[in-house]
Design a protein around this motif. Structure first.
Motif, PDB file in Angstrom:
ATOM      1  N   CYS A   1      33.946  34.648  25.378  1.00 21.48           N
ATOM      2  CA  CYS A   1      34.091  33.238  24.608  1.00 21.48           C
ATOM      3  C   CYS A   1      35.520  32.671  24.926  1.00 21.48           C
ATOM      4  O   CYS A   1      36.714  33.423  24.963  1.00 21.48           O
ATOM      5  N   VAL A   2      35.728  31.306  25.143  1.00 22.39           N
ATOM      6  CA  VAL A   2      37.136  30.891  25.519  1.00 22.39           C
ATOM      7  C   VAL A   2      37.366  29.967  24.372  1.00 22.39           C
ATOM      8  O   VAL A   2      36.479  29.341  23.731  1.00 22.39           O
ATOM      9  N   GLY A   3      38.795  30.076  23.947  1.00 23.84           N
ATOM     10  CA  GLY A   3      39.141  29.595  22.867  1.00 23.84           C
ATOM     11  C   GLY A   3      38.949  27.985  22.838  1.00 23.84           C
ATOM     12  O   GLY A   3      39.114  27.490  24.094  1.00 23.84           O
ATOM     13  N   ARG A   4      39.275  27.340  21.849  1.00 22.43           N
ATOM     14  CA  ARG A   4      39.099  25.743  21.564  1.00 22.43           C
ATOM     15  C   ARG A   4      40.149  25.106  22.409  1.00 22.43           C
ATOM     16  O   ARG A   4      41.447  25.529  22.430  1.00 22.43           O
ATOM     17  N   GLY A   5      39.656  24.166  23.427  1.00 24.26           N
ATOM     18  CA  GLY A   5      40.731  23.599  23.928  1.00 24.26           C
ATOM     19  C   GLY A   5      41.175  24.098  25.428  1.00 24.26           C
ATOM     20  O   GLY A   5      42.075  23.561  25.998  1.00 24.26           O
ATOM     21  N   LEU A   6      40.688  25.360  25.716  1.00 27.01           N
ATOM     22  CA  LEU A   6      40.839  25.906  27.027  1.00 27.01           C
ATOM     23  C   LEU A   6      39.836  25.670  27.909  1.00 27.01           C
ATOM     24  O   LEU A   6      38.718  25.568  27.612  1.00 27.01           O
ATOM     25  N   SER A   7      40.329  25.633  29.185  1.00 21.80           N
ATOM     26  CA  SER A   7      39.275  25.516  30.115  1.00 21.80           C
ATOM     27  C   SER A   7      39.023  26.917  30.702  1.00 21.80           C
ATOM     28  O   SER A   7      39.778  27.944  30.392  1.00 21.80           O
ATOM     29  N   LEU A   8      38.019  27.116  31.569  1.00 21.91           N
ATOM     30  CA  LEU A   8      37.850  28.584  32.067  1.00 21.91           C
ATOM     31  C   LEU A   8      38.933  28.666  32.905  1.00 21.91           C
ATOM     32  O   LEU A   8      39.388  30.100  33.075  1.00 21.91           O
ATOM     33  N   GLN A   9      39.443  27.986  33.725  1.00 22.92           N
ATOM     34  CA  GLN A   9      40.439  28.040  34.664  1.00 22.92           C
ATOM     35  C   GLN A   9      41.809  28.596  33.881  1.00 22.92           C
ATOM     36  O   GLN A   9      42.414  29.519  34.548  1.00 22.92           O
ATOM     37  N   GLU A  10      42.010  28.126  32.607  1.00 23.14           N
ATOM     38  CA  GLU A  10      43.180  28.330  31.816  1.00 23.14           C
ATOM     39  C   GLU A  10      42.959  29.756  31.090  1.00 23.14           C
ATOM     40  O   GLU A  10      43.952  30.380  30.924  1.00 23.14           O
ATOM     41  N   ALA A  11      41.798  30.086  30.705  1.00 25.92           N
ATOM     42  CA  ALA A  11      41.464  31.139  29.858  1.00 25.92           C
ATOM     43  C   ALA A  11      41.204  32.528  30.839  1.00 25.92           C
ATOM     44  O   ALA A  11      41.493  33.602  30.217  1.00 25.92           O
ATOM     45  N   LEU A  12      40.429  32.545  31.789  1.00 23.31           N
ATOM     46  CA  LEU A  12      40.175  33.646  32.472  1.00 23.31           C
ATOM     47  C   LEU A  12      41.099  33.735  33.734  1.00 23.31           C
ATOM     48  O   LEU A  12      41.632  32.946  34.428  1.00 23.31           O
ATOM     49  N   TRP A  13      41.440  35.315  34.004  1.00 23.44           N
ATOM     50  CA  TRP A  13      42.354  35.449  34.927  1.00 23.44           C
ATOM     51  C   TRP A  13      41.774  35.444  36.301  1.00 23.44           C
ATOM     52  O   TRP A  13      40.655  35.921  36.580  1.00 23.44           O
ATOM     53  N   VAL A  14      42.478  35.571  37.356  1.00 25.32           N
ATOM     54  CA  VAL A  14      41.969  35.721  38.789  1.00 25.32           C
ATOM     55  C   VAL A  14      42.166  36.896  38.971  1.00 25.32           C
ATOM     56  O   VAL A  14      42.931  37.772  38.699  1.00 25.32           O
ATOM     57  N   ASN A  15      40.926  37.252  39.577  1.00 27.86           N
ATOM     58  CA  ASN A  15      40.884  38.787  40.020  1.00 27.86           C
ATOM     59  C   ASN A  15      42.063  39.090  41.282  1.00 27.86           C
ATOM     60  O   ASN A  15      41.805  38.612  42.427  1.00 27.86           O
ATOM     61  N   SER A  16      43.078  39.757  40.911  1.00 31.21           N
ATOM     62  CA  SER A  16      44.175  39.783  41.975  1.00 31.21           C
ATOM     63  C   SER A  16      43.993  40.425  43.192  1.00 31.21           C
ATOM     64  O   SER A  16      44.384  40.333  44.168  1.00 31.21           O
ATOM     65  N   ARG A  17      43.132  41.694  42.886  1.00 30.87           N
ATOM     66  CA  ARG A  17      42.799  42.547  43.993  1.00 30.87           C
ATOM     67  C   ARG A  17      42.000  41.945  45.063  1.00 30.87           C
ATOM     68  O   ARG A  17      42.130  41.859  46.254  1.00 30.87           O
ATOM     69  N   LEU A  18      40.925  40.876  44.477  1.00 23.67           N
ATOM     70  CA  LEU A  18      40.300  40.088  45.523  1.00 23.67           C
ATOM     71  C   LEU A  18      41.096  39.079  46.315  1.00 23.67           C
ATOM     72  O   LEU A  18      40.768  38.579  47.300  1.00 23.67           O
ATOM     73  N   TRP A  19      41.943  38.267  45.362  1.00 18.58           N
ATOM     74  CA  TRP A  19      42.770  37.108  45.851  1.00 18.58           C
ATOM     75  C   TRP A  19      43.637  37.706  46.939  1.00 18.58           C
ATOM     76  O   TRP A  19      43.697  36.819  47.871  1.00 18.58           O
ATOM     77  N   GLU A  20      43.920  39.077  46.921  1.00 26.75           N
ATOM     78  CA  GLU A  20      44.948  39.485  47.978  1.00 26.75           C
ATOM     79  C   GLU A  20      44.311  39.560  49.219  1.00 26.75           C
ATOM     80  O   GLU A  20      44.964  39.727  50.354  1.00 26.75           O
ATOM     81  N   GLN A  21      42.978  39.798  49.164  1.00 27.39           N
ATOM     82  CA  GLN A  21      42.084  40.016  50.448  1.00 27.39           C
ATOM     83  C   GLN A  21      41.839  38.616  50.830  1.00 27.39           C
ATOM     84  O   GLN A  21      41.270  38.662  52.174  1.00 27.39           O
ATOM     85  N   ILE A  22      41.972  37.579  50.270  1.00 27.76           N
ATOM     86  CA  ILE A  22      41.449  36.268  50.951  1.00 27.76           C
ATOM     87  C   ILE A  22      42.755  35.579  51.636  1.00 27.76           C
ATOM     88  O   ILE A  22      43.891  35.556  51.239  1.00 27.76           O
ATOM     89  N   PRO A  23      42.399  35.303  52.947  1.00 30.77           N
ATOM     90  CA  PRO A  23      43.690  34.816  53.849  1.00 30.77           C
ATOM     91  C   PRO A  23      44.249  33.643  53.315  1.00 30.77           C
ATOM     92  O   PRO A  23      43.451  32.822  52.821  1.00 30.77           O
ATOM     93  N   GLU A  24      45.440  33.411  53.225  1.00 29.24           N
ATOM     94  CA  GLU A  24      46.150  32.421  52.640  1.00 29.24           C
ATOM     95  C   GLU A  24      45.686  30.808  53.164  1.00 29.24           C
ATOM     96  O   GLU A  24      45.573  29.875  52.473  1.00 29.24           O
TER      97      GLU A  24
END
Length: 117
Positions: A60-83
């Motif tokens: 559940c995401v709180g009122r007024g928040l979007s998914l992008q604002e409420a959910l964390w980025v998976n940092s382990r996967l983020w680091e594997q994606i070339p910039e």
């Protein structure tokens, strides 16, 4: 259940990217890309909810928040994606078109040589 590589979303099976397919973590700790999360999300009683397709746990995401604002980025996967993943793809396409065009130009300039037998 479909098994996929760790670097791709298990819903759409497309690779994560830093631009449009950002890997985000649900409360159950399963990760999916932004577009799939948007598709799976529903608004109920004023709350934005996402049911995990793997374990069925609801995030559940709180009122007024979007998914992008409420959910964390998976940092382990983020680091594997070339910039420059997305920029590199576009550059490769441009280089390929440029080479094809140059190849056609060279063929047009060269006289047709027929082998002497």
């Amino acid at each position: 259940m479909v098994l996929c590589e760790d670097t791709e979303c298990s819903v759409c099976l497309l690779p994560y990217s830093r631009m449009d397919r950002i890997p985000r973590v649900l409360h159950c700790r399963h990760t999916f890309c932004d577009p799939c999360l948007e598709t799976m999300s529903q608004v109920r009683s004023g709350l934005l909810m996402v049911g995990c397709p793997l374990c069925r746990r609801v995030t559940c995401v709180g009122r007024g928040l979007s998914l992008q604002e409420a959910l964390w980025v998976n940092s382990r996967l983020w680091e594997q994606i070339p910039e420059d993943d997305d920029a590199a793809g576009e550059e490769q396409e441009e280089d390929k078109l440029k080479q094809e065009t140059e190849g056609e130009t060279l063929e047009a300039k060269q006289p047709a040589v027929q082998p002497e037998w």
